[in-house]
Design an enzyme around this catalytic site. Structure first.
Site, PDB file in Angstrom:
ATOM      1  N   ASN A 109       0.846  -1.196   0.000  1.00  0.00           N
ATOM      2  CA  ASN A 109       0.000   0.000   0.000  1.00  0.00           C
ATOM      3  C   ASN A 109       0.879   1.243   0.000  1.00  0.00           C
ATOM      4  O   ASN A 109       1.938   1.264   0.612  1.00  0.00           O
ATOM      5  CB  ASN A 109      -0.885  -0.009   1.257  1.00  0.00           C
ATOM      6  CG  ASN A 109      -1.788   1.214   1.333  1.00  0.00           C
ATOM      7  OD1 ASN A 109      -2.353   1.642   0.325  1.00  0.00           O
ATOM      8  ND2 ASN A 109      -1.904   1.807   2.515  1.00  0.00           N
ATOM      9  N   HIS A 111       0.981   5.188   1.065  1.00  0.00           N
ATOM     10  CA  HIS A 111       0.285   6.090   1.994  1.00  0.00           C
ATOM     11  C   HIS A 111       1.037   7.427   2.071  1.00  0.00           C
ATOM     12  O   HIS A 111       2.261   7.443   2.192  1.00  0.00           O
ATOM     13  CB  HIS A 111       0.192   5.444   3.384  1.00  0.00           C
ATOM     14  CG  HIS A 111      -0.627   6.254   4.326  1.00  0.00           C
ATOM     15  ND1 HIS A 111      -1.997   6.338   4.247  1.00  0.00           N
ATOM     16  CD2 HIS A 111      -0.267   7.084   5.349  1.00  0.00           C
ATOM     17  CE1 HIS A 111      -2.453   7.147   5.178  1.00  0.00           C
ATOM     18  NE2 HIS A 111      -1.415   7.612   5.869  1.00  0.00           N
ATOM     19  N   SER A 138       4.988   6.716   2.216  1.00  0.00           N
ATOM     20  CA  SER A 138       5.496   5.393   2.612  1.00  0.00           C
ATOM     21  C   SER A 138       4.868   4.320   1.750  1.00  0.00           C
ATOM     22  O   SER A 138       3.712   4.439   1.337  1.00  0.00           O
ATOM     23  CB  SER A 138       5.092   5.066   4.063  1.00  0.00           C
ATOM     24  OG  SER A 138       5.410   6.113   4.929  1.00  0.00           O
ATOM     25  N   ASP A 147      -3.106   0.814   7.773  1.00  0.00           N
ATOM     26  CA  ASP A 147      -1.793   1.423   7.459  1.00  0.00           C
ATOM     27  C   ASP A 147      -0.705   0.921   8.416  1.00  0.00           C
ATOM     28  O   ASP A 147       0.206   1.682   8.793  1.00  0.00           O
ATOM     29  CB  ASP A 147      -1.878   2.956   7.526  1.00  0.00           C
ATOM     30  CG  ASP A 147      -2.849   3.513   6.486  1.00  0.00           C
ATOM     31  OD1 ASP A 147      -2.935   2.924   5.391  1.00  0.00           O
ATOM     32  OD2 ASP A 147      -3.514   4.519   6.777  1.00  0.00           O
TER      33      ASP A 147
HETATM   34  C1  GAR Z   1      -2.055   9.014  -3.041  1.00  0.00           C
HETATM   35  O1  GAR Z   1      -1.611  10.207  -2.501  1.00  0.00           O
HETATM   36  C2  GAR Z   1      -1.932   7.917  -2.014  1.00  0.00           C
HETATM   37  O2  GAR Z   1      -0.844   8.067  -1.172  1.00  0.00           O
HETATM   38  C3  GAR Z   1      -3.229   8.064  -1.268  1.00  0.00           C
HETATM   39  O3  GAR Z   1      -4.166   8.325  -2.262  1.00  0.00           O
HETATM   40  C4  GAR Z   1      -3.562   9.075  -3.291  1.00  0.00           C
HETATM   41  C5  GAR Z   1      -3.949   8.455  -4.635  1.00  0.00           C
HETATM   42  O4  GAR Z   1      -3.575   9.274  -5.665  1.00  0.00           O
HETATM   43  N1  GAR Z   1      -3.531   6.880  -0.535  1.00  0.00           N
HETATM   44  C6  GAR Z   1      -4.050   6.877   0.703  1.00  0.00           C
HETATM   45  O5  GAR Z   1      -4.323   7.890   1.297  1.00  0.00           O
HETATM   46  C7  GAR Z   1      -4.258   5.500   1.298  1.00  0.00           C
HETATM   47  N2  GAR Z   1      -4.499   5.548   2.666  1.00  0.00           N
HETATM   48  P1  GAR Z   1      -3.802   8.804  -7.186  1.00  0.00           P
HETATM   49  O6  GAR Z   1      -5.231   8.324  -7.314  1.00  0.00           O
HETATM   50  O7  GAR Z   1      -3.536  10.034  -8.023  1.00  0.00           O
HETATM   51  O8  GAR Z   1      -2.821   7.715  -7.460  1.00  0.00           O
END
Ligand code: GAR
Length: 476
Positions: A109, A111, A138, A147
């Site tokens: 994952n 994060h 991360s 997480d």
């Molecule tokens: C990213 O910033 C990722 O780290 C976050 O969602 C975004 C997806 O961006 N994930 C989380 O918060 C998971 N807990 P994207 O759709 O442009 O790839």
């Protein structure tokens, strides 16, 4: 390596992965498919425009979880993609244990925080509003905690005085687009140590013993790393259990349907590494048939007399499987050294220190030893005929296939007494093969018939003062 991407939103991280693969920067990796929990998610359009299989699966839950039916749908869809790694790239749902357990050590994952800080939603905003000096992103293995799995890699970003929330988000996303593809590349190139704490569970089924009888055990664990083997031996000592390595070099028969031993199943990655020249390192989990096929393809000599044996290399080393006393050939003829876990130590020893003799080694009957791998020397050889085909032909003629075949029973026996035992057992679902006196056949899931067969053979030899040496290891 095939990856399946799960994403809920924009998909900029999925796009970064696809772009790097297309640019040849992550060799050997392909995206098998993209799955989203949002019907109109832009990430699905990205998949469409890149010609990648994609689908929306309704999680059937208004919050961040899944309905039980949809969990199974997700698991089936990922299995259909034949994915080696599941990548959560902005997937905003909490995976239930059933999901995590379906892909052990194979879900990562992304994060947007320096975990363990700021788990959960809106991590960048919360870090910004808290006046943090540092934030970042991360990538971690997924476990059953939100997480919370082991962190694989992180990128830190300094929050400079002029930054607003938008500019900080841009910085974090730019860092993510580099970090996630890099971790995928490292995993594909096996540069990431797998997080796999030992899990001891209960087992019920028919696949433990080669005698295919119904059994259930309270202590069963899959060994995926050398550390797992050490954890297992320490667990066994703490709980006063007898560890038993499945495929550790003997036919196993569980006399009781409730097994008291601690069963260890070898699930180390199946790897054959060419070390140069005629030297090869082979994991103990590699199937005999796969190794011999590989070596024949490489035009190298090996223990082809074992081509029909449904065993793994670890078992063949432990019993130093031989081609028959007359020919005097053994697996150890090709061994240079063996790496194994003994108790809490990882040990490597050369062939001369491993007590090899015909169908015997230091590992035979040892209960606190788990073989990890061996270095073999397989010299080049020109073959007039395919030795694998020859051996399979032999097996077809010499084995009785009238019932599930369980393998040989005794190292020493009296042929006359075995014939009597075969006659007595003719009406029953367990018995001795019509072709080979020393082979047991079994048609019953109930261990009692085989136990009676073994008991009868033993009693006959005792009454007649004849020598008998069972090759079957009976475990409670
Ligand atoms: C990213 O910033 C990722 O780290 C976050 O969602 C975004 C997806 O961006 N994930 C989380 O918060 C998971 N807990 P994207 O759709 O442009 O790839």
């Amino acid at each position: 390596m095939n990856i399946a991407i799960l994403a809920s939103g924009k998909g900029s991280n999925a796009k970064a992965i696809i772009d790097k693969i297309n640019a040849g920067e992550i060799p050997g990796v392909s995206v098998a498919g993209i799955i989203s929990d949002k019907p109109g998610a832009p990430v699905l359009e990205i998949a469409e425009s890149c010609g990648i299989a994609h689908r929306y699966i309704d999680p059937q839950h208004r919050g961040a979880r899944f309905s039980p039916e949809s969990v199974r749908e997700y698991i089936d869809a990922i299995r259909e993609l034949d994915a080696d790694l599941v990548v959560l790239a902005g997937f905003m749902r909490i995976l239930p244990p059933e999901f995590v357990d379906a892909f052990p050590q194979a879900i990562i994952n992304l994060h947007p925080s320096l975990l363990p800080a700021y788990k959960g939603k809106d991590a960048i905003r919360r870090a910004f509003e808290a006046g943090e000096k540092m934030c970042g992103c991360s990538v971690h293995y997924v476990n059953n905690e939100l997480d919370g799995g082991e962190i694989i890699a992180q990128t830190a970003i300094e929050i400079l005085p002029g930054y607003d929330l938008r500019s900080l988000e841009e910085k974090v996303h730019a860092a993510e687009h580099v970090l996630l593809p890099k971790v995928i590349k490292d995993i594909a190139e096996k540069r990431v140590k797998k997080n796999s704490p030992l899990k001891v569970e209960a087992y019920k089924g028919r696949t433990l013993s080669c005698y295919r009888t119904e059994n259930s055990a309270n202590y069963f664990a899959r060994i995926r790393t050398p550390e797992n083997a050490m954890e297992a031996f320490s667990f066994a000592a703490e709980h006063d259990l007898n560890p038993f390595v499945l495929g550790g070099g003997s036919n196993v028969f569980f006399r009781n349907s409730k097994i008291k031993s601690f069963i260890l199943k070898n699930e180390l990655p199946q790897e054959i590494r060419h070390l140069g020249g005629d030297r090869f390192e082979v994991s103990s989990s590699v199937k005999m048939a796969a190794l011999l096929k590989f070596l024949y393809g490489q035009k190298r000599d090996a223990f082809y007399y074992l081509a029909s044996a449904p065993c793994e290399i670890g078992g063949a080393i432990a019993m130093n499987a031989g081609s028959g006393p007359a020919e005097g050939k053994s697996v150890s003829d090709f061994i240079e050294s063996v790496k194994y876990v003994k108790g809490m130590e990882l040990v490597e020893k050369g062939k001369n220190d491993l007590g090899f003799s015909y169908r015997h080694s230091l590992f035979s009957d040892a209960e606190d030893v788990f073989i990890i791998s061996a270095v073999f020397r397989f010299p080049e050889k020109a073959f007039a005929e395919n030795p694998i085909e020859q051996r399979l032909q032999w097996a077809r003629c010499n084995q009785d296939l009238s019932a599930p075949n369980c393998g040989s029973l005794c190292g020493k026996y009296d042929a006359k007494l075995m014939r009597i035992a075969r006659f007595i057992f003719r009406p029953f679902p367990a018995g001795l093969s019509a072709k080979k006196l020393n082979w047991a056949l079994n048609k019953s899931p109930n261990p009692v018939w085989l136990a009676m067969l073994f008991g009868t053979i033993r009693a006959l030899h005792k009454i007649c003062f004849r020598r008998l040496k069972f090759e079957v290891k009976t475990v409670d």
